[in-house]
Design a protein around this motif. Sequence first.
Motif, PDB file in Angstrom:
ATOM      1  N   TYR A  26       1.078  -0.479  -0.229  1.00 26.48           N
ATOM      2  CA  TYR A  26      -0.160  -0.299  -0.170  1.00 26.48           C
ATOM      3  C   TYR A  26       1.131   1.201   0.167  1.00 26.48           C
ATOM      4  O   TYR A  26       2.280   1.161   0.186  1.00 26.48           O
ATOM      5  CB  TYR A  26      -1.030   0.198   0.953  1.00 26.48           C
ATOM      6  CG  TYR A  26      -2.033  -0.990   1.448  1.00 26.48           C
ATOM      7  CD1 TYR A  26      -3.035  -0.916   0.806  1.00 26.48           C
ATOM      8  CD2 TYR A  26      -1.908  -1.875   2.035  1.00 26.48           C
ATOM      9  CE1 TYR A  26      -4.089  -1.765   0.323  1.00 26.48           C
ATOM     10  CE2 TYR A  26      -2.655  -3.128   1.208  1.00 26.48           C
ATOM     11  CZ  TYR A  26      -3.886  -2.804   1.069  1.00 26.48           C
ATOM     12  OH  TYR A  26      -4.509  -4.300   1.298  1.00 26.48           O
ATOM     13  N   PRO A  27       0.394   2.369  -0.714  1.00 29.22           N
ATOM     14  CA  PRO A  27       1.079   3.547  -0.351  1.00 29.22           C
ATOM     15  C   PRO A  27       1.536   3.936   0.859  1.00 29.22           C
ATOM     16  O   PRO A  27       0.468   3.729   1.626  1.00 29.22           O
ATOM     17  CB  PRO A  27       0.478   4.483  -1.077  1.00 29.22           C
ATOM     18  CG  PRO A  27      -0.886   3.783  -2.027  1.00 29.22           C
ATOM     19  CD  PRO A  27      -0.611   3.103  -1.326  1.00 29.22           C
ATOM     20  N   PRO A  28       2.724   4.160   1.691  1.00 32.95           N
ATOM     21  CA  PRO A  28       2.831   4.744   2.724  1.00 32.95           C
ATOM     22  C   PRO A  28       2.382   6.105   3.197  1.00 32.95           C
ATOM     23  O   PRO A  28       1.025   6.870   2.226  1.00 32.95           O
ATOM     24  CB  PRO A  28       4.022   6.440   2.940  1.00 32.95           C
ATOM     25  CG  PRO A  28       4.115   5.462   0.681  1.00 32.95           C
ATOM     26  CD  PRO A  28       3.433   4.935   0.313  1.00 32.95           C
ATOM     27  N   GLY A  29       1.149   5.822   4.587  1.00 37.23           N
ATOM     28  CA  GLY A  29       0.438   6.332   4.768  1.00 37.23           C
ATOM     29  C   GLY A  29      -1.612   6.301   4.712  1.00 37.23           C
ATOM     30  O   GLY A  29      -2.405   6.433   5.014  1.00 37.23           O
ATOM     31  N   TRP A  30      -1.516   5.157   3.942  1.00 39.53           N
ATOM     32  CA  TRP A  30      -2.738   5.188   3.612  1.00 39.53           C
ATOM     33  C   TRP A  30      -3.165   4.080   4.382  1.00 39.53           C
ATOM     34  O   TRP A  30      -2.951   2.941   4.861  1.00 39.53           O
ATOM     35  CB  TRP A  30      -2.768   3.102   1.928  1.00 39.53           C
ATOM     36  CG  TRP A  30      -3.945   3.153   1.060  1.00 39.53           C
ATOM     37  CD1 TRP A  30      -4.813   4.144   0.565  1.00 39.53           C
ATOM     38  CD2 TRP A  30      -4.914   1.723   2.210  1.00 39.53           C
ATOM     39  NE1 TRP A  30      -5.956   3.093   0.731  1.00 39.53           N
ATOM     40  CE2 TRP A  30      -5.650   2.282   1.350  1.00 39.53           C
ATOM     41  CE3 TRP A  30      -4.351   0.940   2.524  1.00 39.53           C
ATOM     42  CZ2 TRP A  30      -6.960   1.096   1.427  1.00 39.53           C
ATOM     43  CZ3 TRP A  30      -5.480   0.049   2.731  1.00 39.53           C
ATOM     44  CH2 TRP A  30      -6.548   0.287   2.419  1.00 39.53           C
ATOM     45  N   MET A  31      -4.665   4.091   4.412  1.00 34.81           N
ATOM     46  CA  MET A  31      -5.766   3.314   5.600  1.00 34.81           C
ATOM     47  C   MET A  31      -6.648   2.545   5.094  1.00 34.81           C
ATOM     48  O   MET A  31      -7.473   3.627   3.963  1.00 34.81           O
ATOM     49  CB  MET A  31      -5.975   4.468   6.986  1.00 34.81           C
ATOM     50  CG  MET A  31      -4.834   5.280   7.651  1.00 34.81           C
ATOM     51  SD  MET A  31      -4.042   3.954   9.004  1.00 34.81           S
ATOM     52  CE  MET A  31      -5.403   4.129   9.304  1.00 34.81           C
ATOM     53  N   PRO A  32      -7.051   1.452   5.341  1.00 33.21           N
ATOM     54  CA  PRO A  32      -8.160   1.133   5.087  1.00 33.21           C
ATOM     55  C   PRO A  32      -9.267   1.208   5.030  1.00 33.21           C
ATOM     56  O   PRO A  32      -9.255   2.074   6.337  1.00 33.21           O
ATOM     57  CB  PRO A  32      -8.199  -0.361   5.843  1.00 33.21           C
ATOM     58  CG  PRO A  32      -7.192  -0.485   6.991  1.00 33.21           C
ATOM     59  CD  PRO A  32      -6.127   0.838   6.418  1.00 33.21           C
TER      60      PRO A  32
END
Length: 118
Positions: A26-32
């Motif tokens: 996932y991209p950095p800082g991505w949250m589900p």
Amino acid sequence: MFCQNCGNQFAPGSPCCPICGCPVQYPPGWMPPPYQKPKNKWMSIASLIFGLLGLIAWFLPLVGFPITLSGIVLGAVGIKEGGKGFAIAGIILSVITFLITLVNSALGAYMGAQTFLS
């Protein structure tokens, strides 16, 4: 989301692809996305059905009262659970048929008392 390795589509937030097992990056800082409880409309629909059944069962108070009271209770719970429109329609129908059943019951008791006294 799609797997970078096999192209399979899967739900966001999975740690790996359910088909090939490739770890998902996932991209950095991505949250589900936050989990949202699906709306449960069955109580609202049941309230509407009980309201409609009350229109048929009002003439027999022993059947009409439980049906209409069930429609009112299911509608009240259904408003909180989801399906607000069905729940409101079910409550309105149930209240109307409850009142009709109450009038029918009172008239039946009055006519029975008149027959008994004469």
